[in-house]
Motif scaffolding. Sequence first.
Motif, short mmCIF file in Angstrom:
data_model
loop_
_atom_site.label_atom_id
_atom_site.label_comp_id
_atom_site.label_asym_id
_atom_site.label_seq_id
_atom_site.Cartn_x
_atom_site.Cartn_y
_atom_site.Cartn_z
N ASP A 50 0.84 -1.19 0.00
CA ASP A 50 0.00 0.00 0.00
C ASP A 50 0.88 1.25 0.00
N HIS B 90 -6.95 -5.62 2.11
CA HIS B 90 -5.79 -5.10 2.83
C HIS B 90 -5.28 -6.23 3.73
N ALA C 135 -6.86 0.76 8.09
CA ALA C 135 -6.96 0.67 6.63
C ALA C 135 -8.23 1.24 6.08
#
Length: 116
Positions: free
Chosen positions: A31, A103, A116
């Motif tokens: 990410d 995630h 997240a």
Amino acid sequence: MTERSIFTRILDGDIPGEILAETDRLFALRDIAPQAPVHLLVIPKTSEFRDVTELAAGDPALLSELIAFATRLAQEHTDDGDFRLVFNTGANAGQTVFHVHAHVLAGGLNEKSVGA
Ligand code: 5GP
């Protein structure tokens, strides 16, 4: 989907992004704005499913593959293999990219925060 998602553009090499690992139907990225020491995104190569509810209804085998791939990545990127799997589903739940993705969060997750 009329416009290609950011993830499809990374997969196609049109914008920068290191693909950490892939299978025939899935790929993984770090990410860009990590919320935990390990924060990976696991993404189907197809963009036909907007969120996990569509994926579960439309291709449950692919959802199962996604979870197995996330498990493998967590084993590779953590000492203990423990991880949190988060699917933000809908804009009011924090989803910003409408190309289903999970995630994978790990490390320093002692609190019950949703992240997240
Ligand atoms: P969502 O908010 O939809 O659940 O998750 C989208 C995630 O994609 C966010 O955590 C965001 O940081 C990440 N992201 C957005 N743009 C990029 C990018 O260009 N590269 C990578 N690696 N991650 C991105």
